[in-house]
Scaffold this motif. Structure first.
Motif, PDB file in Angstrom:
ATOM      1  N   ILE A 120      26.231  -8.330  14.883  1.00  0.00           N
ATOM      2  CA  ILE A 120      27.132  -7.952  13.521  1.00  0.00           C
ATOM      3  C   ILE A 120      27.124  -6.488  13.373  1.00  0.00           C
ATOM      4  O   ILE A 120      25.996  -6.029  12.944  1.00  0.00           O
ATOM      5  N   VAL A 121      28.230  -5.994  13.022  1.00  0.00           N
ATOM      6  CA  VAL A 121      28.396  -4.601  12.425  1.00  0.00           C
ATOM      7  C   VAL A 121      27.896  -4.522  11.012  1.00  0.00           C
ATOM      8  O   VAL A 121      28.523  -5.367  10.359  1.00  0.00           O
ATOM      9  N   TYR A 122      26.863  -3.745  10.680  1.00  0.00           N
ATOM     10  CA  TYR A 122      26.252  -4.011   9.615  1.00  0.00           C
ATOM     11  C   TYR A 122      26.029  -2.840   9.027  1.00  0.00           C
ATOM     12  O   TYR A 122      25.493  -1.765   9.639  1.00  0.00           O
ATOM     13  N   ASP A 123      26.039  -2.415   7.491  1.00  0.00           N
ATOM     14  CA  ASP A 123      25.848  -1.133   6.987  1.00  0.00           C
ATOM     15  C   ASP A 123      24.366  -1.287   6.279  1.00  0.00           C
ATOM     16  O   ASP A 123      24.429  -1.937   5.292  1.00  0.00           O
ATOM     17  N   LEU A 124      23.588  -0.320   6.857  1.00  0.00           N
ATOM     18  CA  LEU A 124      22.328  -0.529   6.071  1.00  0.00           C
ATOM     19  C   LEU A 124      22.213   0.318   4.890  1.00  0.00           C
ATOM     20  O   LEU A 124      20.883   0.013   4.222  1.00  0.00           O
ATOM     21  N   GLU A 125      23.240   1.205   4.688  1.00  0.00           N
ATOM     22  CA  GLU A 125      23.170   1.915   3.505  1.00  0.00           C
ATOM     23  C   GLU A 125      23.481   0.975   2.367  1.00  0.00           C
ATOM     24  O   GLU A 125      24.012  -0.286   2.446  1.00  0.00           O
ATOM     25  N   GLY A 126      23.138   1.451   1.244  1.00  0.00           N
ATOM     26  CA  GLY A 126      23.608   0.787  -0.254  1.00  0.00           C
ATOM     27  C   GLY A 126      22.235   0.058  -0.927  1.00  0.00           C
ATOM     28  O   GLY A 126      22.412  -0.105  -2.063  1.00  0.00           O
ATOM     29  N   PHE A 127      21.101  -0.283  -0.475  1.00  0.00           N
ATOM     30  CA  PHE A 127      20.237  -0.866  -1.075  1.00  0.00           C
ATOM     31  C   PHE A 127      19.472   0.186  -1.660  1.00  0.00           C
ATOM     32  O   PHE A 127      19.122   1.258  -1.143  1.00  0.00           O
ATOM     33  N   LYS A 128      19.140  -0.033  -3.004  1.00  0.00           N
ATOM     34  CA  LYS A 128      18.497   0.802  -3.751  1.00  0.00           C
ATOM     35  C   LYS A 128      16.958   0.550  -3.848  1.00  0.00           C
ATOM     36  O   LYS A 128      16.585  -0.525  -4.555  1.00  0.00           O
ATOM     37  N   TRP A 129      16.372   1.339  -3.190  1.00  0.00           N
ATOM     38  CA  TRP A 129      14.757   1.391  -3.324  1.00  0.00           C
ATOM     39  C   TRP A 129      14.113   1.627  -4.444  1.00  0.00           C
ATOM     40  O   TRP A 129      14.551   2.817  -5.311  1.00  0.00           O
ATOM     41  N   SER A 130      13.042   0.951  -5.094  1.00  0.00           N
ATOM     42  CA  SER A 130      12.353   1.507  -6.055  1.00  0.00           C
ATOM     43  C   SER A 130      10.791   1.288  -5.842  1.00  0.00           C
ATOM     44  O   SER A 130      10.010   1.110  -6.798  1.00  0.00           O
ATOM     45  N   ASP A 131      10.485   1.639  -4.674  1.00  0.00           N
ATOM     46  CA  ASP A 131       8.809   1.563  -4.400  1.00  0.00           C
ATOM     47  C   ASP A 131       8.423   3.089  -4.176  1.00  0.00           C
ATOM     48  O   ASP A 131       7.683   3.185  -3.482  1.00  0.00           O
ATOM     49  N   GLU A 132       9.091   3.976  -4.841  1.00  0.00           N
ATOM     50  CA  GLU A 132       8.318   5.437  -5.028  1.00  0.00           C
ATOM     51  C   GLU A 132       7.031   5.446  -4.981  1.00  0.00           C
ATOM     52  O   GLU A 132       6.061   6.054  -4.497  1.00  0.00           O
ATOM     53  N   GLU A 133       6.493   4.586  -5.983  1.00  0.00           N
ATOM     54  CA  GLU A 133       5.140   4.939  -6.535  1.00  0.00           C
ATOM     55  C   GLU A 133       4.285   4.272  -5.414  1.00  0.00           C
ATOM     56  O   GLU A 133       3.100   4.794  -5.120  1.00  0.00           O
ATOM     57  N   TRP A 134       4.464   3.167  -4.774  1.00  0.00           N
ATOM     58  CA  TRP A 134       3.518   2.747  -3.800  1.00  0.00           C
ATOM     59  C   TRP A 134       3.576   3.714  -2.722  1.00  0.00           C
ATOM     60  O   TRP A 134       2.419   4.019  -2.136  1.00  0.00           O
ATOM     61  N   LEU A 135       4.705   4.193  -2.202  1.00  0.00           N
ATOM     62  CA  LEU A 135       4.650   4.851  -0.976  1.00  0.00           C
ATOM     63  C   LEU A 135       3.907   6.182  -1.209  1.00  0.00           C
ATOM     64  O   LEU A 135       3.399   6.631  -0.409  1.00  0.00           O
ATOM     65  N   GLU A 136       4.032   6.809  -2.469  1.00  0.00           N
ATOM     66  CA  GLU A 136       3.215   7.864  -2.877  1.00  0.00           C
ATOM     67  C   GLU A 136       1.745   7.580  -2.781  1.00  0.00           C
ATOM     68  O   GLU A 136       0.912   8.321  -2.409  1.00  0.00           O
ATOM     69  N   LYS A 137       1.352   6.513  -3.338  1.00  0.00           N
ATOM     70  CA  LYS A 137       0.117   6.157  -3.472  1.00  0.00           C
ATOM     71  C   LYS A 137      -0.527   5.851  -1.910  1.00  0.00           C
ATOM     72  O   LYS A 137      -1.618   6.339  -1.528  1.00  0.00           O
ATOM     73  N   ARG A 138       0.470   5.277  -1.060  1.00  0.00           N
ATOM     74  CA  ARG A 138      -0.098   5.052   0.286  1.00  0.00           C
ATOM     75  C   ARG A 138      -0.356   6.363   0.862  1.00  0.00           C
ATOM     76  O   ARG A 138      -1.367   6.548   1.684  1.00  0.00           O
ATOM     77  N   SER A 139       0.602   7.085   0.848  1.00  0.00           N
ATOM     78  CA  SER A 139       0.317   8.592   1.620  1.00  0.00           C
ATOM     79  C   SER A 139      -0.789   9.114   1.068  1.00  0.00           C
ATOM     80  O   SER A 139      -1.285  10.141   1.933  1.00  0.00           O
ATOM     81  N   GLY A 140      -1.303   9.113  -0.274  1.00  0.00           N
ATOM     82  CA  GLY A 140      -2.216   9.880  -0.632  1.00  0.00           C
ATOM     83  C   GLY A 140      -3.890   9.169  -0.458  1.00  0.00           C
ATOM     84  O   GLY A 140      -4.763   9.967  -1.227  1.00  0.00           O
ATOM     85  N   SER A 141      -3.749   8.300   0.194  1.00  0.00           N
ATOM     86  CA  SER A 141      -5.057   7.541   0.128  1.00  0.00           C
ATOM     87  C   SER A 141      -5.260   7.161   1.676  1.00  0.00           C
ATOM     88  O   SER A 141      -4.531   7.062   2.229  1.00  0.00           O
ATOM     89  N   SER A 142      -6.534   6.829   2.020  1.00  0.00           N
ATOM     90  CA  SER A 142      -7.069   6.468   3.212  1.00  0.00           C
ATOM     91  C   SER A 142      -7.283   4.711   3.186  1.00  0.00           C
ATOM     92  O   SER A 142      -8.122   4.793   2.022  1.00  0.00           O
ATOM     93  N   ILE A 143      -6.984   4.174   4.007  1.00  0.00           N
ATOM     94  CA  ILE A 143      -7.157   2.784   3.924  1.00  0.00           C
ATOM     95  C   ILE A 143      -8.580   2.451   4.685  1.00  0.00           C
ATOM     96  O   ILE A 143      -9.314   1.397   4.237  1.00  0.00           O
TER      97      ILE A 143
END
Length: 623
Positions: A120-143
């Protein structure tokens, strides 16, 4: 995702095996420029005589929709006027022998719902992400020094509604609260790439870029991941870069030749699973798969991959001798380098049953470049021990201690996965020997031991309910068990255990360093009691753990401990509230400051039957 026009350099990287964003021009894309709006299609078919486009927009008549061959390496493309978003399509390929094939798009972003197979031809654009806090926390720490307890989920059978699958939206609404309540840090989804057969559980894929339409559209999966992140839950995808299914619309003999798979039958055919092995030494295949990993990270914000069947990748399949597959090993190294160059906080977890060295060492140190590996040896040894009748466990004592000889040679995840509770292997609870009470007691003991053992943790869905039945891969997990007292009490124990694990730095901070673990008594095979210390980074931050794998209660049992004034019992799996016999230590245990078990002091305590006890040191006056 920004559209990227194809350049000569992109083409070079694609064929060379280093292109990491092939999905930005391969497949179908709606473009807008000075020429207006059009939909562009691009496919790799190196040995096709011709390629045309058939779809719902041309009544599946490909005449007049021929793709033009761009180069001798086999890239084909066509532009169709207009925005074809939502239209279905396939490539009609004429092989060198004159055979005509209808193939789904290897780079298609969406697929029809089974049993239909068009892209199916599908447009991946348009979803509004709101997980910036999670991504910032993940990138700033070691698992590595953080708690990690993964909940392995098959989306189709976690829960059903009127006998049907839950959608990605319904999973977000119902699965996430369950995961939070039980304290899991991550969800690992069995493969959600498009696949034709439900009972392959996603491990035999046809659409690597298309989330399966069983549960909804791509934006719905984005929403599920976004909501997980907003609730501090990471999302790991089970990913299968080693082999693929042979359904007619998929990758197998894509253009009449073995484009994606090995040419030699002995290398190509994976007889164990009835699939075809990717030719991981071929540049275009490497670009396809490495771009796919980048796609899931960039477009879907996923937090990691569990790489399936690494043993099948490392070693040539279907050969009597285990000889390394250098092309495939090179692919794994290149994949891991590409992933960590993009985001060093991503989890790359190898499901590897071999003794290949340095699986979790960086490539520049001679390793394969993963940052975690499933500890299959631990899993097999511990379950073999647990299934041994208690009267004979003294004879297999080393099964429980052997893992500590190599526990710090790699970064390990301890897996009690779907593979251990299916195909007649029985559920974890039912593996335990003895009567009804003994099974529950030993299951609590097993999970208490697991949480105290070095390594991150993984448990398959439903195991938190203590089912007697193994996983039924056409039905939902046994939710009705929460109406029964012993199962309800076990579930309460499990939730408290996981939350305790997450709150006790000594149980995870030094998971991958030998100074984080110390035996107290490793040799007590006659009584089947194991005692050890887990340490955190801070001075004096430690827990003493005692596990009794026998049905005998020991009163007045003496255990050597590090210096402290008292030890307080913070977990006892035999507590009455969990369904145990309530052989607990309610009062602080004073330390006798005389050397015992090679430690500075000792405590005298009650050891429960089939029980795990965690003791925490206290300093000053005990209460």
């Amino acid at each position: 995702m920004n559209a990227m026009m194809l350049s000569d350099y992109d083409v070079f990287l694609f064929h060379e095996g280093s292109l990491q964003q092939a999905y930005q021009f391969m497949g179908s894309h709606v473009r807008n420029d000075s020429r207006g709006t059009y939909t562009e299609f691009c496919v790799w078919a190196p040995n096709a005589r011709s390629v045309s486009l058939a779809g719902s927009f041309n009544d599946w008549n490909s005449a007049g929709y021929e793709l033009q061959k761009w180069n001798r390496e086999g890239l084909w493309a066509v532009r169709v006027d207009g925005d074809l978003t939502g239209e279905t399509y396939k490539y009609e390929i004429t092989t060198l022998s004159g055979e005509r094939k209808l193939k789904a798009d290897p780079y298609g972003f969406a697929s029809e719902k089974r049993p239909q197979t068009a892209s199916i031809v599908y447009d991946l654009e348009g979803f509004k992400w709101s997980d910036e806090e999670w991504l910032e926390k993940r990138s700033g720490s070691s698992i590595y020094d953080k708690p990690m307890f993964i909940y392995e989920v098959h989306a189709g059978t976690w829960k059903k509604k009127d006998g049907k699958f839950l959608s990605y939206t319904e999973l977000a609404r119902e699965l996430i609260p369950h995961v939070k309540e039980h304290g899991f840090t991550h969800v690992e989804l069995l493969p959600v790439t498009e696949h034709p057969f439900d009972r392959s559980w996603g491990y035999q894929s046809t659409g690597y870029y298309a989330p399966t339409s069983r549960y909804g559209e791509p934006h719905d999966l984005m929403n599920f991941i976004n909501e997980c992140h907003r609730n501090d839950i990471g999302v790991i995808l089970d990913w299968v870069p080693g082999h693929f299914c042979k359904d007619a619309h998929g990758l197998y003999q894509f253009d009449g030749s073995f484009a994606y798979e090995y040419e030699e039958e002995r290398d190509r055919e994976n007889y164990t699973w009835g699939t075809a092995n990717f030719d991981l030494g071929k540049g275009e295949v490497r670009s396809f798969l490495i771009s796919n990993a980048r796609y899931w990270m960039e477009v879907y914000h996923i937090d990691g991959f569990r790489i399936d069947a690494v043993a099948n990748i490392i070693y040539w399949a279907n050969q009597g001798e285990q000889s390394p597959n250098e092309g495939a090993i090179g692919f794994l190294k290149k994949l891991n380098q590409a992933v960590f160059d993009y985001d060093s906080s991503i989890l790359m977890i190898a499901e590897d049953s071999t003794d290949w060295p340095q699986v979790t060492s960086p490539v520049h140190y001679g390793g394969l470049g993963f940052n975690y590996k499933w500890n299959m040896g631990w899993m097999n040894d511990v379950l073999d021990y647990m299934e041994t009748p208690p009267a004979k466990r003294r004879d297999v004592h080393s099964l429980m201690t052997f893992s500590l000889l190599y526990a710090f040679s790699e970064n390990y995840v301890l897996p009690l996965s779907h593979d251990e509770v299916v195909h007649g292997k029985k559920s974890l609870l039912d593996k335990m020997p003895g009567d009804y009470w003994q099974k529950f007691a030993q299951y609590r003991l097993l999970l208490g031991f697991m949480c105290a053992h070095p390594g991150k943790k993984l448990l398959f869905m439903g195991s938190e309910l203590a089912p007697f039945s193994e996983w039924k891969d056409l039905e939902e997990i046994d939710w009705h068990l929460m109406n029964y007292d012993f199962h309800l009490k076990f579930n309460s124990y499990f939730k408290e255990l996981v939350h305790l694990y997450k709150g006790a730095e000594a149980l995870y901070e030094l998971d991958h360093q030998s100074r984080g673990f110390e035996w107290i008594d490793v040799n007590n095979s006659d009584q089947q009691i194991f005692s050890f210390i887990r340490r955190g980074k801070k001075e004096n931050d430690h827990l003493v753990v005692i596990c009794n794998f026998s049905p005998i209660v020991y009163h007045g049992y003496k255990v050597g401990v590090p210096h402290a004034d008292f030890y307080r019992e913070i977990l006892n799996s035999d507590a009455g509230k969990y369904g145990g016999s309530d052989q607990v230590n309610p009062a602080p245990l004073p330390v006798c400051h005389e050397t015992y078990h090679g430690k500075a002091g000792s405590v005298v305590m009650t050891i429960p039957p089939y029980g795990t006890v965690y003791l925490k040191p206290e300093y000053g006056r005990g209460e």
